[in-house]
Design an enzyme around this catalytic site. Structure first.
Site, PDB file in Angstrom:
ATOM      1  N   ASP A 168       0.786  -1.189   0.146  1.00 55.98           N
ATOM      2  CA  ASP A 168      -0.086  -0.018   0.075  1.00 55.98           C
ATOM      3  C   ASP A 168       0.856   1.387  -0.001  1.00 55.98           C
ATOM      4  O   ASP A 168       2.008   1.128   0.250  1.00 55.98           O
ATOM      5  CB  ASP A 168      -0.738  -0.096   1.058  1.00 55.98           C
ATOM      6  CG  ASP A 168      -1.809   1.076   1.410  1.00 55.98           C
ATOM      7  OD1 ASP A 168      -2.272   1.634   0.230  1.00 55.98           O
ATOM      8  OD2 ASP A 168      -2.441   1.246   2.493  1.00 55.98           O
TER       9      ASP A 168
ATOM     10  N   ASP B 146      -0.591   4.845   1.052  1.00 59.68           N
ATOM     11  CA  ASP B 146      -0.754   5.825   2.150  1.00 59.68           C
ATOM     12  C   ASP B 146      -0.667   5.144   3.526  1.00 59.68           C
ATOM     13  O   ASP B 146      -1.260   4.162   3.841  1.00 59.68           O
ATOM     14  CB  ASP B 146      -2.381   6.369   2.145  1.00 59.68           C
ATOM     15  CG  ASP B 146      -2.426   7.189   0.630  1.00 59.68           C
ATOM     16  OD1 ASP B 146      -1.434   7.484   0.178  1.00 59.68           O
ATOM     17  OD2 ASP B 146      -3.589   7.162   0.358  1.00 59.68           O
TER      18      ASP B 146
ATOM     19  N   ASP C 116      -2.658  -0.635   5.867  1.00 60.84           N
ATOM     20  CA  ASP C 116      -2.980  -0.227   7.059  1.00 60.84           C
ATOM     21  C   ASP C 116      -4.478  -0.152   7.499  1.00 60.84           C
ATOM     22  O   ASP C 116      -4.797   0.071   8.386  1.00 60.84           O
ATOM     23  CB  ASP C 116      -2.332   1.163   7.426  1.00 60.84           C
ATOM     24  CG  ASP C 116      -3.140   2.217   6.383  1.00 60.84           C
ATOM     25  OD1 ASP C 116      -3.191   1.947   5.275  1.00 60.84           O
ATOM     26  OD2 ASP C 116      -3.659   3.301   6.930  1.00 60.84           O
TER      27      ASP C 116
END
Lengths: 179, 179
Positions: B8, B10, B133
């Site tokens: 990922d 961000d 996240d």
């Protein structure tokens, strides 16, 4: 569980061939017959071999491409029975990213951002089916490959071929019945 | 066969939390302590609840986010043994698409466009591992989920957690030995 279909953009939802012919005519004053595109890459199909590549790197090219005939109606029908993901190999052309997003928002406003994928390799896209005009995407795809007819792919024999969106709909009607 | 990891952007490659704190400070003159972000969404973490959402829709936000400490070194190490795909849920924020592409080109110029995926749902991404996240991405992911620590996810207990990029590298060192 509802089955999923990855649907390509260029030459599948979007009529890139026609768009290239129109842009070429506008810039060079030469009308290239669609038959000139048969069995060759789009780069090779035009008298100036640098034109197609330059066009696809020009701002506005992907934003203004016309819709492929029948695509809108077909996607609406397919969405009644399948989960549709739009999967476009767009990361090679960074300026195309926002343009493709805006193009989808214009022609397919009912397709959620959740179902859009702008990628490079499609080899990690896991859908039940993949509709695409390129062997490089279909040869190693994780679902059932469906080759969408395009002039450049006419000599490809090793994938199941659909010639237009009507054939796509008819194919998935049969698939539904066999599930 | 070489195993693949979806990574990922961000809060994993890009330090969004720090960036939000900095932008908030610049616009409001208020320094929000990182502890205020613990266990809440980024929208809720700041005194003005509209700020974070506005920032992420502001041109330039994603282009200027700082690199997460250790990410660059870790990705270089992981690429020696794994196929790395950058998988970012970017289609929700159309202006982020080109910015994320340019950001990757700046910080990770050795990552090919072929290995970039800007998508919505990550549920059709088939890699052997996924580092993210957010539970919304990990709960139904097709590979082995790895939760990258972020303030908002501190109360999540149902995923294997890594606290930083050093822990990611250590984890994959062990995985390599067990293959």
């Amino acid at each position: 569980m509802i089955k999923s279909i990855a649907v390509d953009m260029d030459n599948v939802l979007a009529d890139i061939e026609n768009h290239l012919i129109n842009w070429y005519e506008k810039e060079y004053g030469v009308t290239v017959d669609r038959s000139a595109l048969l069995g060759v890459s789009e780069d090779e199909a035009f008298p100036d071999k640098t034109a197609a590549r330059r066009f696809i790197h020009t701002p506005g090219f992907f934003r203004t491409v016309p819709l492929m005939p029948g695509a809108l109606e077909a996607i609406k029908i397919l969405m009644q029975s399948y989960e549709i993901y739009i999967v476009s190999a767009a990361t090679e052309f960074p300026i195309s990213l926002a343009e493709k997003h805006a193009w989808l928002a214009e022609y397919f406003p009912f397709i959620s951002w959740k179902n859009m994928i702008f990628c490079g390799s499609k080899s990690v896209i896991k859908t039940d089916y993949m509709i695409d005009d390129h062997c490089k995407n279909l040869d190693h795809c994780l679902g059932k490959p469906i080759l969408f007819h395009a002039s450049h792919n006419v000599n490809i024999k090793h994938h199941f071929r659909v010639n237009d969106w009507q054939e796509v709909v008819a194919y998935f009607e049969k698939e539904k019945q066999s599930i």
